[in-house]
Design a protein around this motif. Sequence first.
Motif, PDB file in Angstrom:
ATOM      1  N   GLN A 121       0.869  -1.185   0.000  1.00  0.00           N
ATOM      2  CA  GLN A 121       0.000   0.000   0.000  1.00  0.00           C
ATOM      3  C   GLN A 121       0.901   1.227   0.000  1.00  0.00           C
ATOM      4  O   GLN A 121       2.103   1.133   0.258  1.00  0.00           O
ATOM      5  CB  GLN A 121      -0.891   0.013   1.238  1.00  0.00           C
ATOM      6  CG  GLN A 121      -0.123   0.022   2.548  1.00  0.00           C
ATOM      7  CD  GLN A 121      -1.015  -0.265   3.736  1.00  0.00           C
ATOM      8  OE1 GLN A 121      -2.041   0.361   3.908  1.00  0.00           O
ATOM      9  NE2 GLN A 121      -0.596  -1.222   4.565  1.00  0.00           N
ATOM     10  N   THR A 122       0.320   2.365  -0.291  1.00  0.00           N
ATOM     11  CA  THR A 122       1.078   3.614  -0.212  1.00  0.00           C
ATOM     12  C   THR A 122       1.165   4.046   1.254  1.00  0.00           C
ATOM     13  O   THR A 122       0.354   3.653   2.088  1.00  0.00           O
ATOM     14  CB  THR A 122       0.400   4.717  -1.039  1.00  0.00           C
ATOM     15  OG1 THR A 122      -0.966   4.823  -0.639  1.00  0.00           O
ATOM     16  CG2 THR A 122       0.472   4.413  -2.527  1.00  0.00           C
ATOM     17  N   VAL A 123       2.180   4.867   1.531  1.00  0.00           N
ATOM     18  CA  VAL A 123       2.378   5.393   2.890  1.00  0.00           C
ATOM     19  C   VAL A 123       2.363   6.912   2.769  1.00  0.00           C
ATOM     20  O   VAL A 123       3.346   7.517   2.333  1.00  0.00           O
ATOM     21  CB  VAL A 123       3.708   4.872   3.481  1.00  0.00           C
ATOM     22  CG1 VAL A 123       3.936   5.448   4.872  1.00  0.00           C
ATOM     23  CG2 VAL A 123       3.691   3.346   3.533  1.00  0.00           C
ATOM     24  N   PHE A 124       1.252   7.506   3.126  1.00  0.00           N
ATOM     25  CA  PHE A 124       1.025   8.928   2.846  1.00  0.00           C
ATOM     26  C   PHE A 124       1.739   9.825   3.853  1.00  0.00           C
ATOM     27  O   PHE A 124       2.601  10.635   3.503  1.00  0.00           O
ATOM     28  CB  PHE A 124      -0.477   9.197   2.847  1.00  0.00           C
ATOM     29  CG  PHE A 124      -0.838  10.624   2.576  1.00  0.00           C
ATOM     30  CD1 PHE A 124      -0.573  11.194   1.344  1.00  0.00           C
ATOM     31  CD2 PHE A 124      -1.434  11.402   3.563  1.00  0.00           C
ATOM     32  CE1 PHE A 124      -0.901  12.527   1.095  1.00  0.00           C
ATOM     33  CE2 PHE A 124      -1.772  12.720   3.317  1.00  0.00           C
ATOM     34  CZ  PHE A 124      -1.505  13.285   2.083  1.00  0.00           C
ATOM     35  N   GLY A 125       1.372   9.705   5.112  1.00  0.00           N
ATOM     36  CA  GLY A 125       1.926  10.569   6.153  1.00  0.00           C
ATOM     37  C   GLY A 125       1.049  10.440   7.369  1.00  0.00           C
ATOM     38  O   GLY A 125      -0.060   9.907   7.292  1.00  0.00           O
ATOM     39  N   ALA A 159      11.828   6.878   2.601  1.00  0.00           N
ATOM     40  CA  ALA A 159      10.841   6.022   1.921  1.00  0.00           C
ATOM     41  C   ALA A 159      10.356   4.965   2.899  1.00  0.00           C
ATOM     42  O   ALA A 159      11.082   4.623   3.839  1.00  0.00           O
ATOM     43  CB  ALA A 159      11.486   5.344   0.710  1.00  0.00           C
ATOM     44  N   PRO A 160       9.169   4.420   2.686  1.00  0.00           N
ATOM     45  CA  PRO A 160       8.693   3.365   3.588  1.00  0.00           C
ATOM     46  C   PRO A 160       9.611   2.147   3.528  1.00  0.00           C
ATOM     47  O   PRO A 160      10.175   1.833   2.477  1.00  0.00           O
ATOM     48  CB  PRO A 160       7.316   3.005   3.021  1.00  0.00           C
ATOM     49  CG  PRO A 160       6.955   4.088   2.068  1.00  0.00           C
ATOM     50  CD  PRO A 160       8.217   4.735   1.621  1.00  0.00           C
ATOM     51  N   GLY A 161       9.748   1.468   4.650  1.00  0.00           N
ATOM     52  CA  GLY A 161      10.462   0.192   4.707  1.00  0.00           C
ATOM     53  C   GLY A 161       9.444  -0.937   4.813  1.00  0.00           C
ATOM     54  O   GLY A 161       8.242  -0.741   4.565  1.00  0.00           O
ATOM     55  N   PHE A 162       9.930  -2.098   5.239  1.00  0.00           N
ATOM     56  CA  PHE A 162       9.087  -3.305   5.307  1.00  0.00           C
ATOM     57  C   PHE A 162       7.833  -3.080   6.161  1.00  0.00           C
ATOM     58  O   PHE A 162       6.713  -3.353   5.739  1.00  0.00           O
ATOM     59  CB  PHE A 162       9.934  -4.461   5.867  1.00  0.00           C
ATOM     60  CG  PHE A 162       9.167  -5.730   6.060  1.00  0.00           C
ATOM     61  CD1 PHE A 162       8.991  -6.621   5.007  1.00  0.00           C
ATOM     62  CD2 PHE A 162       8.607  -6.046   7.297  1.00  0.00           C
ATOM     63  CE1 PHE A 162       8.277  -7.799   5.185  1.00  0.00           C
ATOM     64  CE2 PHE A 162       7.888  -7.219   7.484  1.00  0.00           C
ATOM     65  CZ  PHE A 162       7.727  -8.094   6.416  1.00  0.00           C
ATOM     66  N   TYR A 163       8.022  -2.583   7.391  1.00  0.00           N
ATOM     67  CA  TYR A 163       6.888  -2.464   8.320  1.00  0.00           C
ATOM     68  C   TYR A 163       5.938  -1.346   7.910  1.00  0.00           C
ATOM     69  O   TYR A 163       4.715  -1.444   8.080  1.00  0.00           O
ATOM     70  CB  TYR A 163       7.398  -2.240   9.753  1.00  0.00           C
ATOM     71  CG  TYR A 163       8.140  -3.433  10.281  1.00  0.00           C
ATOM     72  CD1 TYR A 163       7.446  -4.575  10.673  1.00  0.00           C
ATOM     73  CD2 TYR A 163       9.532  -3.445  10.330  1.00  0.00           C
ATOM     74  CE1 TYR A 163       8.127  -5.702  11.123  1.00  0.00           C
ATOM     75  CE2 TYR A 163      10.212  -4.563  10.786  1.00  0.00           C
ATOM     76  CZ  TYR A 163       9.508  -5.686  11.174  1.00  0.00           C
ATOM     77  OH  TYR A 163      10.183  -6.809  11.604  1.00  0.00           O
ATOM     78  N   GLU A 164       6.513  -0.263   7.350  1.00  0.00           N
ATOM     79  CA  GLU A 164       5.682   0.873   6.923  1.00  0.00           C
ATOM     80  C   GLU A 164       4.791   0.455   5.760  1.00  0.00           C
ATOM     81  O   GLU A 164       3.614   0.821   5.684  1.00  0.00           O
ATOM     82  CB  GLU A 164       6.576   2.056   6.519  1.00  0.00           C
ATOM     83  CG  GLU A 164       7.322   2.699   7.682  1.00  0.00           C
ATOM     84  CD  GLU A 164       8.520   1.916   8.186  1.00  0.00           C
ATOM     85  OE1 GLU A 164       9.049   1.078   7.421  1.00  0.00           O
ATOM     86  OE2 GLU A 164       8.929   2.131   9.350  1.00  0.00           O
ATOM     87  N   GLU A 167       1.898   3.358   7.415  1.00  0.00           N
ATOM     88  CA  GLU A 167       2.232   4.538   8.234  1.00  0.00           C
ATOM     89  C   GLU A 167       3.750   4.690   8.280  1.00  0.00           C
ATOM     90  O   GLU A 167       4.460   3.688   8.396  1.00  0.00           O
ATOM     91  CB  GLU A 167       1.674   4.316   9.652  1.00  0.00           C
ATOM     92  CG  GLU A 167       1.823   5.531  10.536  1.00  0.00           C
ATOM     93  CD  GLU A 167       1.201   5.317  11.929  1.00  0.00           C
ATOM     94  OE1 GLU A 167       0.165   4.615  12.037  1.00  0.00           O
ATOM     95  OE2 GLU A 167       1.769   5.853  12.875  1.00  0.00           O
ATOM     96  N   PRO A 168       4.254   5.948   8.194  1.00  0.00           N
ATOM     97  CA  PRO A 168       5.712   6.113   8.203  1.00  0.00           C
ATOM     98  C   PRO A 168       6.334   5.831   9.578  1.00  0.00           C
ATOM     99  O   PRO A 168       5.699   6.047  10.606  1.00  0.00           O
ATOM    100  CB  PRO A 168       5.922   7.583   7.816  1.00  0.00           C
ATOM    101  CG  PRO A 168       4.630   8.257   8.019  1.00  0.00           C
ATOM    102  CD  PRO A 168       3.557   7.215   7.992  1.00  0.00           C
ATOM    103  N   PHE A 169       7.563   5.357   9.551  1.00  0.00           N
ATOM    104  CA  PHE A 169       8.387   5.193  10.758  1.00  0.00           C
ATOM    105  C   PHE A 169       7.671   4.412  11.862  1.00  0.00           C
ATOM    106  O   PHE A 169       7.439   4.917  12.962  1.00  0.00           O
ATOM    107  CB  PHE A 169       8.858   6.572  11.278  1.00  0.00           C
ATOM    108  CG  PHE A 169       9.974   7.152  10.443  1.00  0.00           C
ATOM    109  CD1 PHE A 169      11.276   6.665  10.559  1.00  0.00           C
ATOM    110  CD2 PHE A 169       9.720   8.155   9.525  1.00  0.00           C
ATOM    111  CE1 PHE A 169      12.304   7.181   9.775  1.00  0.00           C
ATOM    112  CE2 PHE A 169      10.736   8.672   8.739  1.00  0.00           C
ATOM    113  CZ  PHE A 169      12.032   8.192   8.865  1.00  0.00           C
TER     114      PHE A 169
END
Length: 224
Positions: A56-60, A74-79, A84-86
């Motif tokens: 999915q996209t990770v908006f903010g 950029a998002p990683g595996f968990y994001e 969700e970021p970070f």
Amino acid sequence: MNAFQLNYLHAMGIQPWQSKQPAPSIIDTPLQENLTALRAAVARCTACTLHKTRTQTVFGTGNPQADLMLIGEAPGFYEDKKGEPFVGRAGQLLNAMLQAIGLDRHTVYIANILKCRPPNNRDPLPEEVSQCTGFLTKQIELIQPKLLLALGRIAGHYLLDTQTSLSQMRGKLHSYGSQATPLIVTYHPAYLLRNPRDKNKAFQDLQLAHRSLNLTITPSTRLE
Ligand code: URA
């Protein structure tokens, strides 16, 4: 026009004229609606190949009226899994870094340069950055933070339009964009997990951010 008149026109085979409402403008509607529309546009995006591999996209996330906006890479595996970021290990360190200056992640706004995860967490490609950053520009325009905090080399390079080293970028106030939004660059939390000795410098950057949020800001203030 009443129902009788409408039926009459219909019987005559006449299509009644209807005034067209203008499409809602992204400028005129309230902040939350604009962010929701932008989030939906991000979710539909297929501009680069990363859409094929994303979950999915990770908006903010965070407070859309925050004074402080953090920008990662950029998002990683968990994001990518959570949207969700970070939220992974780097995110836990980021939360602790924010707490060190008395901030909670829900009081700031957090976004990334890229909204989709690059496979195997590789660095974003230049074409991915150029395809994606229109979304970030719009996010910054809507949120209008008082201070931007770029996390890591990739965010610093993009926001300052430079290729200089992180040690050159960190420790001072820069400004971003036509609004000259004050900007500080610091180490990426994932880098700090690998290089804990630099946590002290990151803490100095955060203290500068904290002071800058409360003070009148003078560009090019050096910390050291
Ligand atoms: N690293 C980033 O730069 N962003 C995230 O959201 C997670 C890890």
